[in-house]
Design a protein around this motif. Structure first.
Motif, short mmCIF file in Angstrom:
data_model
loop_
_atom_site.label_atom_id
_atom_site.label_comp_id
_atom_site.label_asym_id
_atom_site.label_seq_id
_atom_site.Cartn_x
_atom_site.Cartn_y
_atom_site.Cartn_z
N GLY A 164 0.79 -1.22 0.00
CA GLY A 164 0.00 0.00 0.00
C GLY A 164 0.82 1.27 0.00
O GLY A 164 0.29 2.35 0.22
N LEU A 165 2.12 1.17 -0.28
CA LEU A 165 3.01 2.33 -0.25
C LEU A 165 3.29 2.76 -1.69
O LEU A 165 4.37 2.55 -2.25
CB LEU A 165 4.31 1.97 0.49
N HIS A 166 2.30 3.40 -2.29
CA HIS A 166 2.35 3.67 -3.72
C HIS A 166 3.35 4.77 -4.07
O HIS A 166 3.96 4.74 -5.13
CB HIS A 166 0.95 4.02 -4.22
N GLU A 167 3.53 5.76 -3.18
CA GLU A 167 4.54 6.78 -3.43
C GLU A 167 5.93 6.17 -3.44
O GLU A 167 6.77 6.52 -4.28
CB GLU A 167 4.46 7.88 -2.36
N SER A 168 6.20 5.25 -2.53
CA SER A 168 7.50 4.59 -2.49
C SER A 168 7.72 3.71 -3.70
O SER A 168 8.86 3.53 -4.16
CB SER A 168 7.63 3.75 -1.21
N ALA A 169 6.64 3.15 -4.24
CA ALA A 169 6.76 2.27 -5.41
C ALA A 169 7.11 3.05 -6.67
O ALA A 169 7.79 2.52 -7.56
CB ALA A 169 5.45 1.50 -5.62
N ASN A 170 6.67 4.29 -6.76
CA ASN A 170 6.76 5.04 -8.01
C ASN A 170 8.17 5.12 -8.60
O ASN A 170 8.36 4.84 -9.79
CB ASN A 170 6.16 6.43 -7.83
N PRO A 171 9.20 5.52 -7.83
CA PRO A 171 10.54 5.61 -8.45
C PRO A 171 11.06 4.28 -8.95
O PRO A 171 11.84 4.25 -9.91
CB PRO A 171 11.41 6.19 -7.33
N PHE A 172 10.65 3.19 -8.36
CA PHE A 172 11.08 1.87 -8.82
C PHE A 172 10.39 1.49 -10.13
O PHE A 172 11.01 0.91 -11.02
CB PHE A 172 10.84 0.82 -7.74
N TYR A 173 9.10 1.81 -10.25
CA TYR A 173 8.43 1.60 -11.53
C TYR A 173 9.10 2.44 -12.62
O TYR A 173 9.33 1.98 -13.74
CB TYR A 173 6.95 1.96 -11.44
N ARG A 174 9.42 3.69 -12.29
CA ARG A 174 10.05 4.57 -13.27
C ARG A 174 11.42 4.03 -13.69
O ARG A 174 11.79 4.08 -14.87
CB ARG A 174 10.19 5.98 -12.70
N ARG A 175 12.16 3.54 -12.73
CA ARG A 175 13.49 3.00 -13.03
C ARG A 175 13.38 1.78 -13.93
O ARG A 175 14.15 1.64 -14.89
CB ARG A 175 14.22 2.63 -11.73
N ALA A 176 12.42 0.91 -13.65
CA ALA A 176 12.24 -0.29 -14.48
C ALA A 176 11.93 0.09 -15.92
O ALA A 176 12.47 -0.49 -16.87
CB ALA A 176 11.15 -1.17 -13.89
N VAL A 177 11.05 1.09 -16.11
CA VAL A 177 10.70 1.53 -17.46
C VAL A 177 11.88 2.20 -18.14
O VAL A 177 12.13 2.01 -19.34
CB VAL A 177 9.49 2.48 -17.41
N ALA A 178 12.66 2.98 -17.38
CA ALA A 178 13.83 3.64 -17.97
C ALA A 178 14.86 2.62 -18.46
O ALA A 178 15.50 2.81 -19.49
CB ALA A 178 14.46 4.58 -16.94
N ILE A 179 15.01 1.53 -17.73
CA ILE A 179 15.97 0.50 -18.11
C ILE A 179 15.47 -0.29 -19.31
O ILE A 179 16.24 -0.66 -20.20
CB ILE A 179 16.24 -0.45 -16.92
N GLN A 180 14.16 -0.56 -19.34
CA GLN A 180 13.58 -1.41 -20.38
C GLN A 180 12.34 -0.71 -20.96
O GLN A 180 11.21 -1.15 -20.74
CB GLN A 180 13.23 -2.77 -19.78
N PRO A 181 12.52 0.35 -21.72
CA PRO A 181 11.39 1.19 -22.14
C PRO A 181 10.42 0.50 -23.09
O PRO A 181 9.28 0.98 -23.24
CB PRO A 181 12.07 2.39 -22.82
#
Length: 529
Positions: free
Chosen positions: A122-139
């Motif tokens: 339930g910690l969606h703010e904390s999840a956000n930078p990790f989702y962004r990083r995953a997309v940046a690595i594998q767009p």
């Protein structure tokens, strides 16, 4: 030579993991550990094997030891954090992620896994930078971009979510779930997207069971454009298809109505008088505010109002109370928040003294230290007797909404088995209404009732009344709730970013003819519509 052997064994094991050949993974892990019993790779692979076999204790030990041997092994640590979450050790999972998160900056796989663990916590703010990083690595990975779109929606970044979904639909124009998510982001202003979806449906040779989300999305945008007949036809087709799928899986409406019908006798007035106490909250005591009611009746709206107060945290929507009740009867079915009649009978017969402590231990990691916090799981309306017995200081807010608006809001969602058919929906609403009346009669002094129509019509008056009933001082932020930037993991996550409005009041009358069987059933049972 041993080092070469370890490298080769590791390569074979990683290939076997990708192919889910778990016996080969076990063989490679054991071979590595025979060469070097302190090999972090060997223990990590052993953990993956044990996890695949649901040997969670052994898997946790293996991942923890691998991480201990090699502190840079973020993969072992993140796998361990995932298992800690599954075992309800929430604070430990968060601590691990905070410690190793910066280390996985080159791995889309483990950035995404870390994000998913944060999301499930339930910690969606904390999840956000990790989702962004995953997309940046594998767009180019569509699944990663879809996860980021969902996350940005929960965080209220609607424009970004729309861009992400439009990009996904450009690449995968037949992806129904993305169409549904895009339709849910905003009210349709024209029929451009609607026509795309209608053409997709017309070209499909699949049965409705394979087009459920597309039908709901077409219904939603048709409703936005006030094409009432078309909207209802799509909702009805989608619901009928969902019923067929649910029936094929063995679903019967009694699974949802039987617990509601059983509770008034399990938690009778005498039971409530014997078990329920109340006490004023102390300054240093953590006080939960349970916001409950039928889904789609304004529970998220009230959660946002209350959590905008400086003295109120939000735990958002959790299943922690049902989990605590299951622990009280030594049930380990933590993944299912719905207690059966047998479960409820055992709960009513057991001591609830430990429920509050168990619940507090589960939820504390989400809180920032305010005296009060909101837990908005609507279906906790079933557990009000247990809440009052276990939490002498808890506050309860029960939402009430016009029966027909409440029912139709459920009917047009792809989430609730009991709401796909109008006759099932009538049965469920009537069971709910009987239980609601029982709680008000038995626990009335513990419950603060909020009427949705009154709230959106006279928000200044009703918000002030609510705060007074909960003994919270008036704060302007509660009236400006729509500026609250915190995440909302609910079907209403988009709507709560808007200022108060009355657009949903009496909306059901647009389908009065189609909903006549539902209104007749409610009227026959004495419910005013």
């Amino acid at each position: 030579m041993n080092q070469v052997s370890v490298l080769e064994l590791s390569r074979r094991a990683r290939l076997a993991v990708s192919q889910r050949h778990w016996a080969a993974v076990e063989t490679a892990a054991n071979s590595i550990l025979r060469i070097d019993e302190h090999s972090a790779e060997g223990w990590f692979l052993s953990g993956l094997y044990q996890q695949s076999q649901r040997q969670l204790g052994a898997a946790m030990h293996a991942f923890e030891y691998a991480w201990q041997l090699a502190p840079e092994r973020y993969d072992a640590a993140i796998e361990l954090a995932g298992l800690k979450r599954q075992q309800l050790h929430h604070a430990e999972a968060v601590q691990i992620l905070q410690q190793v998160g910066p280390l996985c900056h080159q791995s889309s796989l483990y950035s995404h896994k870390a994000a998913q663990i944060y999301t499930r916590l339930g910690l969606h703010e904390s999840a956000n930078p990790f989702y962004r990083r995953a997309v940046a690595i594998q767009p180019d990975a569509a699944s990663l971009k879809a996860s980021l779109a969902t996350n940005t929606t929960l965080l209220g970044n609607i424009d970004e979510a729309r861009l992400l979904l439009n990009d996904l639909l450009h690449r995968y124009p037949k992806h129904q779930r993305h169409h549904w998510e895009l339709a849910a982001l905003r009210s349709a202003q024209d029929d451009h997207h609607l026509r795309q979806m209608q053409q997709l449906l017309e070209a499909s040779d699949e049965p409705d069971e394979r087009n459920i989300f597309l039908l709901y999305a077409i219904g939603k945008e048709s409703e936005d454009l006030e094409r009432w007949e078309s909207a209802f036809d799509c909702y009805q087709r989608a619901g009928a298809a969902a019923v067929r799928l649910a029936s094929a899986s063995g679903y019967q409406i009694g699974q949802d109505t039987a617990p509601l019908d059983a509770l008034p006798s399990l938690c009778s007035r005498d039971w409530c008088a014997q078990h329920v106490t109340s006490s004023a909250s102390k300054d240093n005591e953590l006080t939960p505010i349970f916001v409950v009611g039928l889904p789609r009746t304004g529970t998220t709206l009230v959660e946002r109002i209350l959590s905008s107060h400086s003295n109120v945290d939000s735990a958002d929507e959790t299943f922690f109370l049902p989990i605590a009740l299951r622990q009280a009867i030594q049930s380990t079915d933590y993944t299912n928040p719905d207690l059966t009649v047998a479960d409820l009978t055992r709960v009513a017969e057991t001591s609830l003294r430990e429920v509050a402590k168990t619940y507090s231990d589960l939820v504390r990691y989400r809180l920032d230290g305010a005296q009060y916090f909101v837990d908005k799981y609507p279906l906790n309306f079933k557990n009000l007797g247990f809440i009052c017995a276990a939490f002498p200081n808890a506050k309860i807010v029960l939402l009430d909404r016009h029966p027909m608006d409440a029912c139709f809001a459920l009917f047009k969602q792809p989430y609730f088995n009991f709401a796909y058919r109008l006759d099932h929906l009538a049965d469920y609403y009537l069971a709910y209404d009987r239980l609601r009346r029982h709680w008000l009669a038995s626990l009335g002094e513990r419950i603060t009732s909020v009427n949705y129509e009154a709230l959106v019509t006279e928000p200044q008056r009703e918000i002030a009344r609510l705060l007074d009933k909960l003994e919270l001082p008036i704060e302007q932020a509660c009236f400006d709730f729509h500026t609250n930037q915190s995440a909302s993991a609910t079907a209403s996550s988009v709507q709560v970013r808007e200022a108060m409005h009355r657009r949903s009041v009496q909306k059901w009358v647009n389908w009065e003819r189609q909903l006549a069987p539902l209104s007749a059933s409610l009227l026959a049972a004495g419910v005013s519509v």
